[in-house]
Scaffold this active site. Structure first.
Site, mmCIF file in Angstrom:
data_model
loop_
_atom_site.group_PDB
_atom_site.id
_atom_site.type_symbol
_atom_site.label_atom_id
_atom_site.label_comp_id
_atom_site.label_asym_id
_atom_site.label_seq_id
_atom_site.Cartn_x
_atom_site.Cartn_y
_atom_site.Cartn_z
ATOM 1 N N ASN A 76 -16.124 -15.845 -13.763
ATOM 2 C CA ASN A 76 -14.920 -16.018 -14.565
ATOM 3 C C ASN A 76 -13.910 -14.909 -14.238
ATOM 4 O O ASN A 76 -14.284 -13.860 -13.698
ATOM 5 C CB ASN A 76 -15.300 -15.985 -16.053
ATOM 6 C CG ASN A 76 -14.163 -16.405 -16.951
ATOM 7 O OD1 ASN A 76 -13.314 -17.194 -16.567
ATOM 8 N ND2 ASN A 76 -14.139 -15.869 -18.158
ATOM 9 N N ASN A 116 -12.541 -12.586 -15.775
ATOM 10 C CA ASN A 116 -12.684 -11.232 -16.313
ATOM 11 C C ASN A 116 -13.939 -10.515 -15.830
ATOM 12 O O ASN A 116 -14.185 -9.382 -16.218
ATOM 13 C CB ASN A 116 -12.679 -11.263 -17.846
ATOM 14 C CG ASN A 116 -13.883 -11.991 -18.431
ATOM 15 O OD1 ASN A 116 -14.745 -12.475 -17.711
ATOM 16 N ND2 ASN A 116 -13.919 -12.083 -19.743
ATOM 17 N N LYS A 117 -14.730 -11.161 -14.969
ATOM 18 C CA LYS A 117 -15.989 -10.557 -14.529
ATOM 19 C C LYS A 117 -15.753 -9.491 -13.461
ATOM 20 O O LYS A 117 -14.642 -9.319 -12.961
ATOM 21 C CB LYS A 117 -16.936 -11.645 -14.006
ATOM 22 C CG LYS A 117 -17.403 -12.612 -15.090
ATOM 23 C CD LYS A 117 -18.186 -11.904 -16.192
ATOM 24 C CE LYS A 117 -18.839 -12.879 -17.156
ATOM 25 N NZ LYS A 117 -17.881 -13.624 -17.982
ATOM 26 N N ILE A 118 -16.833 -8.803 -13.078
ATOM 27 C CA ILE A 118 -16.694 -7.667 -12.168
ATOM 28 C C ILE A 118 -16.173 -8.122 -10.805
ATOM 29 O O ILE A 118 -15.433 -7.410 -10.138
ATOM 30 C CB ILE A 118 -18.023 -6.897 -12.058
ATOM 31 C CG1 ILE A 118 -17.806 -5.528 -11.425
ATOM 32 C CG2 ILE A 118 -19.091 -7.717 -11.347
ATOM 33 C CD1 ILE A 118 -18.955 -4.572 -11.642
ATOM 34 N N ILE A 119 -16.570 -9.329 -10.357
ATOM 35 C CA ILE A 119 -15.875 -10.024 -9.273
ATOM 36 C C ILE A 119 -15.636 -11.447 -9.734
ATOM 37 O O ILE A 119 -16.321 -11.945 -10.639
ATOM 38 C CB ILE A 119 -16.652 -10.004 -7.936
ATOM 39 C CG1 ILE A 119 -17.972 -10.762 -8.044
ATOM 40 C CG2 ILE A 119 -16.843 -8.578 -7.437
ATOM 41 C CD1 ILE A 119 -18.666 -10.983 -6.706
#
Length: 400
Positions: free
Chosen positions: A185, A187-190
């Protein structure tokens, strides 16, 4: 001054080139060389086959279906999580059973999991599966959890949506269970802007999930179907973004850990403020920097801090509202709940983007310190407060 967001995408530079390759080849749908390359690279990093899907929720859904979850079954799942960990259980007509967190990690309590499994064992009706959720960039304590699942003959699915790049005793998150789900998604780290991965040591299961994810179309020129399928496949274009993002994952982990280290150095002297514990058993990515406030000591409630940040155009969020407090899920059986309820009442997530500037982080720090009215010490700029720890955090090599 612009808005400070909670967690934003951070491109590494190679993503655009891979997307151009996808456009140049005209492979724009749910097949193509970028998709194949992304799955191959992800699988190599994790050490097990993987299939790229439309979302992490889709990955959990297909994983539970592979485990045979259906009407009348129970699935044990972490209480302290986002609703996407639980809804796929309902998609399949099964019943979720919530297990509370342990205070030392905020993850599923092995002791309460043992209680839940033993209770169902006495009834002669073991759960169909256990879904353990890794939160905010940290793994649950997998050794005792996996051992309990083996002892009771119950398969384990890791919901690693928030823990890509984390490790447990030197092994990457998602490499312990019978299946593991990941999310990309925005907002995730990648990110792939939207998408997910399902991984398993069983290549036949991954092949089956890939088949289901493309409407379970049978081989051959005709549109022939003998099973129910889903429109769950990731597109070749989004996989191109994922290829570039995966190449910078280790750098993003170092950057997120440095953000948390600066917050910790600048705010940990405040009375009543406690940061999320970092368990000694693994590498915590600090995808989001999380803390709790004791209002009696901090001089402010969680909601007062959130309101003060919002007034300065800074996005922050409460910790996850546990499932047993959600009207949708409040009636399901549970074991414990007090720990997760307390974390929700006191906890919040601070802006944690890997691209967060020192100036914007200092804005956040100033608001938190000002709102915690009993704090006597002046605010310290993150460049000064966190330089030593940030350097140490950057030197940690992520597993995988």
């Amino acid at each position: 001054m612009g808005r400070v967001h909670l967690s934003v995408p951070h491109m590494g530079g190679r993503e655009e080139g891979y997307v151009r390759e996808a456009f140049a080849s005209n492979w724009l749908s749910s097949v193509g060389p970028q998709l194949d390359a992304f799955e191959r690279a992800f699988g190599e990093r994790l050490g097990r086959p993987a299939v790229a899907l439309a979302s992490g929720t889709a990955a959990i859904h297909l994983g539970l279906r592979l485990l045979g979850v259906g009407p009348g079954d129970e699935v044990i799942v972490s209480d302290f999580t986002f609703v996407a960990s639980v809804n796929p259980i309902l998609y399949l007509g099964a019943t979720p059973v919530f297990v509370d967190s342990e205070p030392g990690s905020w993850m599923m309590s092995p002791a309460l999991l043992e209680e839940a499994l033993a209770e169902r064992g006495r009834r002669g009706r073991p759960p169909r599966a256990v879904v353990v959720v890794h939160l905010y960039g940290q793994c649950a304590d997998l050794d005792p959890i996996a051992a309990l699942c083996r002892a009771h003959g119950v398969p384990l699915l890791e919901d690693a949506a928030e823990a890509l790049g984390a490790s447990y005793r030197g092994r990457p998150a998602g490499s312990f269970g019978d299946l593991a789900a990941f999310s990309f998604n925005g907002n995730k780290i990648i990110t792939t802007t939207g998408g997910g991965v399902l991984a398993s040591p069983r290549a036949d299961w991954i092949d089956k999930a890939r088949y289901w994810s493309t409407q379970a179309r049978e081989p051959g020129p005709a549109y022939h179907h003998v099973e129910v399928g889903y429109n769950y496949r990731m597109s070749n274009v989004l996989a191109a973004i994922g290829r570039g993002q995966l190449e910078v994952l280790d750098e993003r982990v170092r950057q997120r850990r440095a953000v948390e280290a600066r917050y910790r150095a600048a705010l940990s002297d405040l009375p009543g403020v406690e940061f999320m514990p970092e368990a000694a058993y693994g590498l915590h990515t600090h995808w989001l920097t999380c803390l709790t406030l004791d209002p009696a000591r901090a001089g402010a409630t969680r909601d007062e801090v959130l309101a003060a940040l919002a007034a300065e155009d800074i996005e922050a969020r409460p910790l996850w509202k546990p499932m047993h407090l959600q009207p949708l899920h409040a009636h399901w059986p549970r074991h414990g709940g007090e720990v997760s309820a307390g974390l929700f009442a006191r906890g919040l997530c601070l802006p944690s983007s890997s691209s967060l500037t020192l100036a914007d982080q200092h804005r956040v720090i100033e608001v938190v310190r000002r709102t915690a009215r009993r704090a006597a010490a002046p605010a310290r700029a993150p460049a000064e407060a966190g330089v030593a720890f940030a350097g140490a955090a950057a030197a940690v090599a992520p597993a995988g």
